[in-house]
Design a protein around this motif. Structure first.
Motif, PDB file in Angstrom:
ATOM      1  N   GLN A  60      -2.456  -7.765  -0.981  1.00  0.00           N
ATOM      2  CA  GLN A  60      -2.183  -6.836  -2.079  1.00  0.00           C
ATOM      3  C   GLN A  60      -3.477  -6.381  -2.756  1.00  0.00           C
ATOM      4  O   GLN A  60      -3.675  -5.184  -3.009  1.00  0.00           O
ATOM      5  CB  GLN A  60      -1.284  -7.503  -3.119  1.00  0.00           C
ATOM      6  CG  GLN A  60       0.200  -7.447  -2.833  1.00  0.00           C
ATOM      7  CD  GLN A  60       0.999  -7.953  -4.027  1.00  0.00           C
ATOM      8  OE1 GLN A  60       0.577  -8.889  -4.720  1.00  0.00           O
ATOM      9  NE2 GLN A  60       2.136  -7.350  -4.272  1.00  0.00           N
ATOM     10  N   GLY A  83      -1.122   6.007  -2.594  1.00  0.00           N
ATOM     11  CA  GLY A  83      -0.104   4.976  -2.784  1.00  0.00           C
ATOM     12  C   GLY A  83       0.591   4.601  -1.488  1.00  0.00           C
ATOM     13  O   GLY A  83       0.848   3.420  -1.222  1.00  0.00           O
ATOM     14  N   TYR A  88       3.004   1.306  -0.432  1.00  0.00           N
ATOM     15  CA  TYR A  88       4.129   1.566  -1.324  1.00  0.00           C
ATOM     16  C   TYR A  88       4.929   2.756  -0.808  1.00  0.00           C
ATOM     17  O   TYR A  88       4.374   3.811  -0.493  1.00  0.00           O
ATOM     18  CB  TYR A  88       3.630   1.827  -2.748  1.00  0.00           C
ATOM     19  CG  TYR A  88       3.003   0.601  -3.373  1.00  0.00           C
ATOM     20  CD1 TYR A  88       3.761  -0.300  -4.102  1.00  0.00           C
ATOM     21  CD2 TYR A  88       1.639   0.326  -3.201  1.00  0.00           C
ATOM     22  CE1 TYR A  88       3.193  -1.438  -4.648  1.00  0.00           C
ATOM     23  CE2 TYR A  88       1.064  -0.813  -3.742  1.00  0.00           C
ATOM     24  CZ  TYR A  88       1.845  -1.688  -4.470  1.00  0.00           C
ATOM     25  OH  TYR A  88       1.281  -2.818  -5.002  1.00  0.00           O
ATOM     26  N   ASP A  89       6.254   2.568  -0.741  1.00  0.00           N
ATOM     27  CA  ASP A  89       7.125   3.604  -0.172  1.00  0.00           C
ATOM     28  C   ASP A  89       7.389   4.742  -1.144  1.00  0.00           C
ATOM     29  O   ASP A  89       7.776   5.830  -0.711  1.00  0.00           O
ATOM     30  CB  ASP A  89       8.465   2.999   0.262  1.00  0.00           C
ATOM     31  CG  ASP A  89       8.295   2.003   1.405  1.00  0.00           C
ATOM     32  OD1 ASP A  89       7.353   2.182   2.200  1.00  0.00           O
ATOM     33  OD2 ASP A  89       9.091   1.049   1.482  1.00  0.00           O
ATOM     34  N   ALA A  93       6.737   3.213  -7.504  1.00  0.00           N
ATOM     35  CA  ALA A  93       6.446   1.798  -7.240  1.00  0.00           C
ATOM     36  C   ALA A  93       4.943   1.549  -7.269  1.00  0.00           C
ATOM     37  O   ALA A  93       4.469   0.544  -7.831  1.00  0.00           O
ATOM     38  CB  ALA A  93       7.035   1.388  -5.894  1.00  0.00           C
ATOM     39  N   PHE A  94       4.177   2.454  -6.670  1.00  0.00           N
ATOM     40  CA  PHE A  94       2.714   2.344  -6.707  1.00  0.00           C
ATOM     41  C   PHE A  94       2.208   2.451  -8.141  1.00  0.00           C
ATOM     42  O   PHE A  94       1.343   1.676  -8.566  1.00  0.00           O
ATOM     43  CB  PHE A  94       2.100   3.441  -5.838  1.00  0.00           C
ATOM     44  CG  PHE A  94       0.597   3.501  -5.891  1.00  0.00           C
ATOM     45  CD1 PHE A  94      -0.188   2.403  -5.559  1.00  0.00           C
ATOM     46  CD2 PHE A  94      -0.040   4.679  -6.268  1.00  0.00           C
ATOM     47  CE1 PHE A  94      -1.577   2.469  -5.604  1.00  0.00           C
ATOM     48  CE2 PHE A  94      -1.426   4.749  -6.311  1.00  0.00           C
ATOM     49  CZ  PHE A  94      -2.199   3.645  -5.984  1.00  0.00           C
TER      50      PHE A  94
END
Length: 292
Positions: A60, A83, A88-89, A93-94
């Motif tokens: 991460q 991102g 990150y999808d 979220a990012f």
């Protein structure tokens, strides 16, 4: 025991190199334990015991470091693209993960980074990588006759925590003036210790080699030179953010035993490749100790 330890460290170093080379891949426990040639049932504990971080946490941080460099220094990439590259999808979220770690949204960091939380966030990553840092020997040092190089200089004077902002301005300035690293060498001259007693005493020069007239483009740019002469040179390959161990080896270990004397110019480095243009373990820098 020494041979066994060296073998163990080489296997762990192979994992770190694999992670850096494959940040866009699925870096799961099965694949990484296979790279290390350890049982997956023990690999996670071994990794955490060695580096002080879990495998997941290390990956991460490595991905987020690359993302933050691209945000701060690349300029052309979109936040969404960066991102996605960080694993990150979805952009939200990012953004959540980035804000949680740095206290800023990715778009805010891209425009005006707050570097102190950034430095604190990556402290554990730097400590982890230092566990397997290469040790230097006298055979790693060569002596070269270095030509004088005319340079344009952007000075950084003040806390190391604000160095990132100076680097941003330096990159923007050299882009505006067409001084690309592929044709114009990049130097850092250390005029103070890396951690002076007073952070305000921290002092380095960011330099780019050029024979062109110096145009400031709104920045305080000075003309100067890297003087020619004999230099002890130590090449560092991989994780060149912190070159203090190489500089200390030259000053503290190599110089007293060599019979040489230091010249009256600070120790400096030339950066030959840059993260994130290449993975961190492939970055290269030469550290120069000027000699009489």
């Amino acid at each position: 025991m020494t041979a066994a330890l060296q073998n163990y460290q080489a296997r762990m170093r192979r994992v770190l190199d694999h992670i850096d080379r494959h940040l866009d891949a699925d870096l799961d426990l099965d694949s990484l334990s296979a790279v290390a040639a350890f049982s997956k049932f023990h690999f996670h504990r071994q990794f955490t015991a060695t580096f002080g971080l879990s495998v997941h946490r290390y990956v991460q941080l490595a991905r987020m470091k690359r993302a933050s460099y691209r945000l701060a220094f690349a300029g052309a990439q979109s936040v969404t693209e960066i991102g996605m590259d960080a694993g990150y999808d979805a952009p939200d979220a990012f953004a959540r993960a980035f804000r949680q770690r740095f206290g800023q949204s990715p778009s805010s960091f891209q425009k005006s980074p707050d570097w102190e939380p950034w430095l604190a966030a990556f402290g554990p990553l730097d400590i982890a990588r230092s566990k397997l840092m290469k040790t230097f020997t006298p055979d790693d040092v060569t002596i070269h006759e270095v030509p004088t190089t005319r340079v344009a200089i952007m000075e950084h004077r003040g806390s190391p925590a604000t160095l990132g902002a100076t680097i941003q301005r330096f990159i923007a300035w050299r882009k505006a003036t067409g001084l690309h690293p592929s044709a114009h060498p990049t130097f850092t001259v250390w005029r103070s210790e890396r951690r002076p007693e007073q952070p305000s005493d921290y002092s380095i020069d960011l330099c780019v080699g050029t024979d062109q007239p110096i145009a400031g483009c709104g920045e305080d740019i000075k003309a100067g030179e890297i003087p020619g002469g004999r230099c002890a040179v130590l090449r560092v390959v991989g994780y060149t953010d912190n070159l203090e161990p190489a500089a200390l080896f030259l000053y503290r270990d190599w110089l007293p035993a060599s019979g040489e004397e230091a010249r009256d110019f600070p120790i400096y480095c030339q950066r030959l490749s840059f993260f994130p243009d290449v993975p961190e373990h492939e970055t290269v820098a030469d550290v120069f100790l000027p000699l009489k």
